[in-house]
Design a protein around this motif. Structure first.
Motif, PDB file in Angstrom:
ATOM      1  N   MET A  21      40.062  45.556  36.433  1.00  0.00           N
ATOM      2  CA  MET A  21      38.953  44.620  36.622  1.00  0.00           C
ATOM      3  C   MET A  21      38.286  44.250  35.293  1.00  0.00           C
ATOM      4  O   MET A  21      37.686  43.179  35.166  1.00  0.00           O
ATOM      5  CB  MET A  21      37.911  45.203  37.580  1.00  0.00           C
ATOM      6  N   THR A  49      45.300  45.096  40.465  1.00  0.00           N
ATOM      7  CA  THR A  49      44.481  43.986  40.011  1.00  0.00           C
ATOM      8  C   THR A  49      44.049  43.172  41.231  1.00  0.00           C
ATOM      9  O   THR A  49      44.195  43.615  42.368  1.00  0.00           O
ATOM     10  CB  THR A  49      45.238  43.115  38.983  1.00  0.00           C
ATOM     11  N   TYR A  53      39.598  38.942  39.797  1.00  0.00           N
ATOM     12  CA  TYR A  53      39.199  39.626  38.566  1.00  0.00           C
ATOM     13  C   TYR A  53      39.248  38.641  37.394  1.00  0.00           C
ATOM     14  O   TYR A  53      40.313  38.167  36.997  1.00  0.00           O
ATOM     15  CB  TYR A  53      40.098  40.823  38.280  1.00  0.00           C
ATOM     16  N   THR A  54      38.084  38.362  36.837  1.00  0.00           N
ATOM     17  CA  THR A  54      37.928  37.401  35.739  1.00  0.00           C
ATOM     18  C   THR A  54      38.602  36.082  36.085  1.00  0.00           C
ATOM     19  O   THR A  54      39.267  35.456  35.250  1.00  0.00           O
ATOM     20  CB  THR A  54      38.491  37.972  34.418  1.00  0.00           C
ATOM     21  N   SER A  58      42.788  38.458  34.567  1.00  0.00           N
ATOM     22  CA  SER A  58      43.368  39.806  34.601  1.00  0.00           C
ATOM     23  C   SER A  58      44.847  39.739  34.975  1.00  0.00           C
ATOM     24  O   SER A  58      45.690  40.372  34.343  1.00  0.00           O
ATOM     25  CB  SER A  58      42.607  40.688  35.599  1.00  0.00           C
TER      26      SER A  58
END
Length: 344
Positions: A21, A49, A53-54, A58
Motif C-alpha cells: 500500500m 496489492t 493503492y495509490t 502500486s
C-alpha cells in the motif's frame, strides 16, 4: 520462512506477506523494488496489492519489477490484488458488479503485466450488487484462466457465511481467504469472523498486524507523537484516532506486556507481535506493510519465531477485549461450561 496453504487450496504461501500500500506514495519506485527484492530473497512469495493503492501506481510498480525479474523469481511469486473501490468518477467505477469487476480485473492485469492473478480479492462487501452476480463473475474469471483463486477482504462473519452458502448452492468457485484487520489491539473479530472462517476453511491474511505502529513501542503514554513517526510528521493524519486509542488503559497494558516478552526474548516488540499473530487460529499469512527497507527487514526477522505457551497467555490476557455480557460473553460462558462438562 515457514509456509502454509491458502485456506483449503493447495497453493503454498509464506507466513509473511509483502503488503504494498505504501508503494508510489510513502515509498518511491526504487525503494519499492528494493523491498520486493529483499522479501523474495528472505523466502517470501506472497505479494499483496490492490487497484486502489495509490490509484493503480502500486500495481504498476510491481509490474515493472516483475518485468525485469528473472523467470525463476516471476514463477515463485504468488500475486494477490483486489477490486471494489472507486477507480474513476463514473457511477459504475465502483462496487462488485459484473461491469465494474470485469473492467477492474483487466486494468489490474494490464498494470501488473501478467496474464493471470493468483489471488483476486473483493475488497469489501457491496450492499448494492446481488451477491450471486459477484460470485458468478468471480467464477467466470477462474474458468477463463484469468484468476486462480478468489478471496474476500473486510467481510463480517455473517457475510462470510452467506458467501460460502451461495457458492455451494450455485456450485461456484468459493473463496479461499479473508483479509481482515487483526492484531493484539484489534481482536473483536475473534467473536464471529474467525469462527466463521474456521468453519468455512478460509485462511486469514491479517492486515495492520502492528496496529499502525502501536505494537512497535514507538508511542509513549507520557508524550504525544513527535519526530520520525507518521503522526509526528503529519499530526492531521490520524491524531483523533490516536487520542481515542491512547485514552484506553488496555492499549498501554498490551504495550507493556509486549515489551516484557520482547525484552525477555531479546528481540524487538514488532517481531513478538507478528509471531503472536502468525500462530493464531485460521491465520495463513500476515501482511507486512513498510515505508522503508529497514522496517521491512526488521519485520522479516520474525520469520520462524514462535512464542511459548506462557508468552502467548501473557499477551492474550493483556489484549483480551472483553466480550461484555450478551451475546458474546454469556454465550461463551455457556459453551465453556458444556466443554468442561464433556471433558470431565
Amino acid at each position: 520462512m515457514d509456509y502454509r496453504t491458502l485456506g483449503r487450496s493447495g497453493c503454498a504461501v509464506s507466513t509473511l506477506t509483502l503488503g504494498t500500500m505504501t508503494f508510489g506514495s510513502e515509498t518511491d519506485e526504487a525503494g519499492s523494488h528494493a523491498q520486493l527484492d529483499a522479501f523474495v530473497e528472505a523466502g517470501g512469495n506472497l505479494v499483496d496489492t490492490a487497484d486502489v493503492y495509490t490509484s493503480g501506481i502500486s500495481e504498476e510498480i510491481i509490474g515493472r519489477w516483475l518485468a525485469q525479474a528473472s523467470p525463476d523469481v516471476r514463477d515463485r511469486v504468488v500475486l494477490a490484488t483486489k477490486g471494489r473501490f472507486p477507480m474513476g468518477e463514473d457511477v459504475n467505477d465502483v462496487g462488485l458488479s459484473r461491469r465494474h469487476l470485469e473492467r477492474a480485473l483487466e486494468d489490474s492485469l494490464r498494470r501488473l503485466g501478467v496474464e493471470r492473478i493468483d489471488l483476486y480479492q473483493v475488497h469489501s462487501w457491496d450492499p448494492v450488487t446481488p451477491l450471486a452476480e459477484t460470485l458468478d463473475t468471480l467464477d467466470g474469471f477462474v474458468r477463463a484462466g484469468k484468476v486462480r483463486y478468489v478471496g474476500l477482504s473486510n467481510y463480517t462473519g455473517w457475510q462470510v457465511q452467506k458467501v460460502m452458502a451461495t457458492s455451494r448452492e450455485r456450485r461456484l468457485q468459493a473463496p479461499v481467504t479473508l483479509q481482515p484487520q487483526y492484531n493484539l489491539l484489534t481482536r473483536e473479530l475473534e467473536w464471529e469472523v474467525v469462527p466463521s472462517c474456521l468453519d468455512a476453511g478460509l485462511g486469514l491474511l491479517p492486515w495492520s498486524p502492528l496496529a499502525g505502529g502501536w505494537l512497535t513501542g514507538k508511542y509513549s503514554q507520557e508524550q504525544r507523537p513527535t519526530g520520525a513517526t507518521r503522526l509526528g510528521e503529519d499530526p492531521e493524519r490520524g491524531m483523533e484516532a490516536y487520542d481515542r486509542r491512547s485514552s484506553s488503559q488496555r492499549t498501554w497494558d498490551v504495550v507493556d506486556a509486549l515489551r516484557e516478552v520482547a525484552e525477555a526474548r531479546g528481540v524487538p516488540m514488532a517481531q513478538v507481535a507478528l509471531a503472536w499473530l502468525v500462530d493464531r487460529p485460521a491465520v495463513t499469512s500476515v501482511i507486512l506493510g513498510a515505508r522503508t527497507l529497514e522496517q521491512l527487514s526488521g519485520n522479516l526477522a520474525a520469520a520462524g519465531l514462535h512464542l511459548d505457551e506462557a508468552e502467548v497467555n501473557r499477551l492474550d490476557s493483556a489484549s483480551d477485549p472483553g466480550a461484555g455480557e450478551y451475546p458474546y460473553g454469556e454465550l461463551a460462558l455457556q459453551q465453556r461450561d458444556r466443554s468442561l462438562s464433556a471433558e470431565s
